[in-house]
Design a protein around this motif. Structure first.
Motif, PDB file in Angstrom:
ATOM      1  N   ALA A   1       3.373  -0.365  23.108  1.00  0.00           N
ATOM      2  CA  ALA A   1       2.105  -0.450  23.824  1.00  0.00           C
ATOM      3  C   ALA A   1       2.081   0.434  25.058  1.00  0.00           C
ATOM      4  O   ALA A   1       3.121   0.724  25.659  1.00  0.00           O
TER       5      ALA A   1
ATOM      6  N   THR B   1       3.738  -0.967  28.329  1.00  0.00           N
ATOM      7  CA  THR B   1       5.199  -1.092  28.365  1.00  0.00           C
ATOM      8  C   THR B   1       5.845   0.097  29.052  1.00  0.00           C
ATOM      9  O   THR B   1       6.869  -0.040  29.739  1.00  0.00           O
TER      10      THR B   1
ATOM     11  N   GLU C   1      -6.929   2.377  24.915  1.00  0.00           N
ATOM     12  CA  GLU C   1      -7.362   1.421  25.935  1.00  0.00           C
ATOM     13  C   GLU C   1      -8.147   2.143  27.024  1.00  0.00           C
ATOM     14  O   GLU C   1      -7.981   3.330  27.233  1.00  0.00           O
TER      15      GLU C   1
ATOM     16  N   LEU D   1      -8.951  -1.423  22.574  1.00  0.00           N
ATOM     17  CA  LEU D   1      -8.839  -2.705  23.261  1.00  0.00           C
ATOM     18  C   LEU D   1     -10.067  -2.896  24.143  1.00  0.00           C
ATOM     19  O   LEU D   1     -10.455  -2.003  24.894  1.00  0.00           O
TER      20      LEU D   1
ATOM     21  N   GLU E   1     -10.071  -8.767  23.490  1.00  0.00           N
ATOM     22  CA  GLU E   1      -8.890  -9.505  23.920  1.00  0.00           C
ATOM     23  C   GLU E   1      -9.290 -10.634  24.857  1.00  0.00           C
ATOM     24  O   GLU E   1      -9.947 -10.395  25.879  1.00  0.00           O
TER      25      GLU E   1
ATOM     26  N   ASP F   1      -2.923 -11.783  22.155  1.00  0.00           N
ATOM     27  CA  ASP F   1      -1.783 -11.434  22.993  1.00  0.00           C
ATOM     28  C   ASP F   1      -1.014 -12.734  23.246  1.00  0.00           C
ATOM     29  O   ASP F   1      -1.573 -13.705  23.748  1.00  0.00           O
TER      30      ASP F   1
ATOM     31  N   TYR G   1      -4.299  -6.398  14.868  1.00  0.00           N
ATOM     32  CA  TYR G   1      -2.955  -6.336  15.448  1.00  0.00           C
ATOM     33  C   TYR G   1      -2.828  -7.439  16.487  1.00  0.00           C
ATOM     34  O   TYR G   1      -3.810  -8.078  16.856  1.00  0.00           O
TER      35      TYR G   1
ATOM     36  N   GLN H   1      -0.326  -8.614  20.134  1.00  0.00           N
ATOM     37  CA  GLN H   1       0.581  -8.119  21.170  1.00  0.00           C
ATOM     38  C   GLN H   1       1.702  -9.128  21.408  1.00  0.00           C
ATOM     39  O   GLN H   1       1.453 -10.324  21.581  1.00  0.00           O
TER      40      GLN H   1
ATOM     41  N   CYS I   1       5.175 -10.440  23.465  1.00  0.00           N
ATOM     42  CA  CYS I   1       6.064 -10.526  24.615  1.00  0.00           C
ATOM     43  C   CYS I   1       6.397 -11.995  24.795  1.00  0.00           C
ATOM     44  O   CYS I   1       5.831 -12.860  24.134  1.00  0.00           O
TER      45      CYS I   1
ATOM     46  N   SER J   1       2.077  -4.945  18.458  1.00  0.00           N
ATOM     47  CA  SER J   1       2.208  -4.036  19.594  1.00  0.00           C
ATOM     48  C   SER J   1       3.058  -4.740  20.644  1.00  0.00           C
ATOM     49  O   SER J   1       2.700  -5.824  21.114  1.00  0.00           O
TER      50      SER J   1
ATOM     51  N   GLU K   1       3.911  -5.304  24.012  1.00  0.00           N
ATOM     52  CA  GLU K   1       3.377  -5.059  25.362  1.00  0.00           C
ATOM     53  C   GLU K   1       4.247  -5.833  26.339  1.00  0.00           C
ATOM     54  O   GLU K   1       4.103  -7.045  26.500  1.00  0.00           O
TER      55      GLU K   1
ATOM     56  N   THR L   1      12.109  -8.270  19.107  1.00  0.00           N
ATOM     57  CA  THR L   1      10.854  -8.503  18.386  1.00  0.00           C
ATOM     58  C   THR L   1      11.109  -8.627  16.897  1.00  0.00           C
ATOM     59  O   THR L   1      10.578  -9.523  16.232  1.00  0.00           O
TER      60      THR L   1
END
Length: 272
Positions: free
Chosen positions: A8, A11, A73, A102, A134, A164, A188, A190, A192, A237, A239, A262
Motif C-alpha cells: 500500500a 506503508t 488514492e 480509494l 472506505e 480495512d 480488496y 487492507q 494490518c 493490500s 497498509e 500477512t
C-alpha cells in the motif's frame, strides 16, 4: 486460492513510485498502491496526473515489471464535491492499469454524500475503476453498515466497499456486518494489526492509523475472524505505516517481515 498481496501507498509513503515498484519486486509483492492526491493538505502525494513525463516513465517501467498498480488514492467526498475535478486522476489511474480508487466520505450531510458517491461511481465506471468507499470511524462513513447503505444507493459496476482491518476493529463493525457485504462489492481489503486498548479520541485513532499500525499477529485485532468473513482469494493490500519499526529494521527486513506475517495470517483462510 492464493490472494494477491499489495504494498500500500501508506506503508512506504516517502518512496516515489519508481522506487516503490522496485521494493515490491524485491520482496515478492504482486501489486502496489499509489497516492496521487494527499490524504490531508500538505501531506505526501505523487500527482502523476499533473506530470506527463513522470507518468510516461512509470507506465514504461510497469510494462517490464511483474508488479501491477492495483489502487490509487485518494478521493475525499466533502461538501461541494465535483466529480469533474477527478477525471484527470481517473484517466491517470486507467493508464496505470489501476482497478480501484480509494474513496473517503467527509460530507456530514448523508443524503448529499450518498448522491455524490453515486455520481462518482458512474464516472469511475467509464474508466474501468471501482470506487472503493472506505469506512473510517472518525469520518462521515464510520462503519461498514453506513458504507453499505451509501453504496447500495449507487448503480453500476463501480460500486465497492473497502474493508480495512484497523477500521473494523476501531468501529462498531462486526464480523457479521462484513459477511453481509455483497461479494461483488468487495475488490480488496487492507491488512494490518493494531494495539489494544483502542484509542478513545479521533486524534489518537488518526495517529494510530497513519503512524502506528502493527505487524499482523502482534496486536489485538481479530484478523482471522475478519478474513473468515471475506471472500477467499480477495486481494490484500498491506497498509502498515510504522516509521520507528521500519527505520529500526531497514526497508528490506521490514518488508520481508510484514509480507511473511500477512501470508501466515491469511494462509488458513486460503484453504477453507
Amino acid at each position: 486460492m492464493t490472494a494477491p498481496l499489495g504494498l500500500a501507498a501508506l506503508t512506504v509513503l516517502d518512496t516515489p513510485p519508481l522506487q516503490h515498484i522496485e521494493l515490491a519486486e524485491r520482496h515478492g509483492f504482486d501489486t502496489i498502491g499509489l497516492r496521487l492526491l494527499p490524504a490531508a493538505p500538505g501531506t505526501t502525494a505523487y500527482p502523476l496526473h499533473e506530470n506527463p513525463g513522470a507518468l510516461d516513465e512509470l507506465v514504461h517501467r510497469l510494462a517490464d515489471s511483474p508488479v501491477a498498480v492495483f489502487d490509487i488514492e485518494i478521493i475525499r467526498i466533502s461538501e461541494g464535491f465535483d466529480t469533474s475535478t477527478y477525471r484527470p486522476l481517473l484517466e491517470t489511474g486507467a493508464r496505470l492499469g489501476a482497478r480501484a480508487v480509494l474513496v473517503g466520505g467527509d460530507d456530514p450531510d448523508r443524503a448529499r454524500l450518498t448522491e455524490s458517491y453515486a455520481r462518482l461511481a458512474e464516472v469511475c465506471a467509464e474508466y474501468g475503476i471501482v470506487a472503493s468507499l472506505e469506512f473510517m470511524p472518525w469520518t462521515a462513513v464510520p462503519d461498514a453498515r453506513t458504507a453499505v447503505d451509501i453504496v447500495s444507493q449507487a448503480d453500476g459496476p463501480a460500486r465497492s466497499v473497502l474493508v480495512d482491518a484497523l477500521h473494523v476493529d476501531r468501529s462498531s463493525t462486526t464480523v457479521e456486518d462484513l459477511a453481509e457485504i455483497p461479494r461483488e462489492w468487495l475488490h480488496y481489503a487492507q491488512m494490518c494489526d493494531g494495539s489494544h486498548p483502542v484509542p478513545k479520541t479521533d486524534a489518537e485513532l488518526i495517529r494510530h492509523a497513519r503512524e502506528e499500525r502493527l505487524v499482523p499477529g502482534t496486536g489485538g485485532i481479530d484478523l482471522r475472524g475478519i478474513w473468515s468473513a471475506l471472500p477467499q482469494g480477495l486481494p490484500v493490500s498491506i497498509e502498515l505505516p510504522n516509521e520507528p519499526l521500519r527505520r529500526a529494521m531497514g526497508d528490506d527486513a521490514w518488508l520481508d517481515r510484514i509480507i511473511s506475517a500477512t501470508r501466515k495470517m491469511i494462509a488458513p483462510m486460503q484453504t477453507v
